[in-house]
Design an enzyme around this catalytic site. Structure first.
Site, PDB file in Angstrom:
ATOM      1  N   GLU A   1      -5.698   1.695  -3.209  1.00 37.03           N
ATOM      2  CA  GLU A   1      -4.797   0.616  -2.388  1.00 37.03           C
ATOM      3  C   GLU A   1      -5.425   0.451  -1.100  1.00 37.03           C
ATOM      4  O   GLU A   1      -6.386  -0.161  -0.783  1.00 37.03           O
ATOM      5  CB  GLU A   1      -3.258   0.591  -2.696  1.00 37.03           C
TER       6      GLU A   1
ATOM      7  N   HIS B   1       9.756  -1.669  -7.225  1.00 38.61           N
ATOM      8  CA  HIS B   1      10.411  -1.000  -6.413  1.00 38.61           C
ATOM      9  C   HIS B   1      11.773  -1.250  -6.017  1.00 38.61           C
ATOM     10  O   HIS B   1      12.069  -2.485  -5.806  1.00 38.61           O
ATOM     11  CB  HIS B   1       9.801  -0.582  -4.831  1.00 38.61           C
TER      12      HIS B   1
END
Length: 330
Positions: A210, A14
């Site tokens: 996740e 990211h």
């Protein structure tokens, strides 16, 4: 074993979570913002050892996003991050970010993505010139993944991200993603976005498995995801494990990040060997270089040392990443 110094691929990194402190200072200077001390930057941008969960981890993106609200800032940050990655031995990087999070000062999503593409172009020109040959650009492959965001009231902005991805696909953008608070906003709520992406022929990955369990991964596969971001909780469902292995769906694993967010208590609990033994196409990635205080080589070395992995096993992880890049689809 020693990790190769060259030829690494990061599929899951990211932009806002990977600004270096030097980049943060330069961005603040460029925009006439207050300069933060080293300790202040650490507090604002790095997950603490006692990070509670994914939602706590996500607070470390607030300050970087303040710095990334102009075209100049976006172009500079993409360029500098690619430079850092190349210096660390990467030859392929797919940098992801959510255009809608960079519109607070009036930019349109199209402007944000165009600025990011210019960052890639500037980097390609820079390495070509520095190497003295145009072939250098072919030795480092990079692309952008645009993130839609999990939320309750941002459907129009997410659909705009899909539209912009279509405009820039194969012109710097390589795929779409869905990111954010997975447990709070279930994957099933975002079917329309990815049906539209599929209609446009844009490939996508989805953060799943996740903070939420296997049901999130099942939905991502139902939508048509080519890869799964994280996906470690697939092991809670034996049928899902067989499906992932059979269809060779790559998992974008991010070990340190998963320990930061308390998906696993310790790195020794990380199921990398089990995933490989199940035949799953596992890859190792950074997620957020600064928030998780890591590099791609550090991540691979961490699992190699922790689990006494063989050269063949590490080679398989690297091969999996190389084979799984969206850039191969261009």
């Amino acid at each position: 074993m020693e990790i190769p110094k060259y030829g690494l691929t990061d599929l899951h990194v990211h932009l806002d979570g990977s600004l270096s402190f030097d980049m943060a200072r330069e961005l603040a200077k460029m925009q006439g913002m207050e300069m933060k001390s080293e300790e202040e930057l650490k507090s604002l941008m790095v997950a603490p050892e006692d990070c509670q969960d994914l939602n706590d981890y996500l607070t470390k993106f607030d300050y970087p996003l303040e710095l990334l609200q102009t075209e100049e800032a976006i172009t500079y940050s993409i360029f500098e991050l690619l430079k850092i990655q190349r210096s660390q031995g990467l030859t392929c990087s797919e940098i992801r970010f959510a255009p809608q999070l960079h519109t607070r000062r009036g930019m349109r999503q199209e402007q944000v993505v165009d600025a990011a593409v210019r960052g890639i172009q500037r980097f390609q020109m820079d390495i070509g010139i520095s190497a003295g040959k145009s072939r250098a650009c072919k030795e480092f492959h990079s692309g952008l993944i645009l993130c839609c965001m999990r939320g309750a009231d941002n459907q129009a902005m997410n659909m705009e991200t899909v539209e912009v991805a279509g405009e820039f696909w194969r012109k710097g953008v390589v795929a779409l993603d869905l990111a954010g608070a997975e447990a709070l906003f279930p994957t099933k709520n975002f079917e329309g976005l990815f049906r539209e992406a599929g209609r446009k022929g844009i490939p996508f990955t989805i953060h799943a498995g996740e903070a939420a369990g296997p049901e999130s991964i099942w939905k991502a596969l139902e939508f048509g995801a080519s890869r799964i971001g994280h996906g470690v909780r697939c092991l809670e469902d034996k049928v899902l494990v067989r499906r992932l292995a059979k269809d060779e769906i790559p998992l974008e694993l991010c070990p340190t990040s998963n320990v930061n967010t308390k998906i696993f208590k310790n790195i020794t609990d990380y199921p990398i060997l089990r995933l490989l033994n199940e035949g799953i196409k596992a890859t190792i990635n950074t997620d957020n270089m600064t928030v998780s205080n890591t590099t791609l080589r550090d991540e691979i070395q961490l699992v190699a040392d922790t689990f006494h992995m063989s050269e063949a096993e590490i080679g398989q992880l690297m091969k999996n990443a190389d084979e799984s890049t969206f850039l191969r689809m261009e």
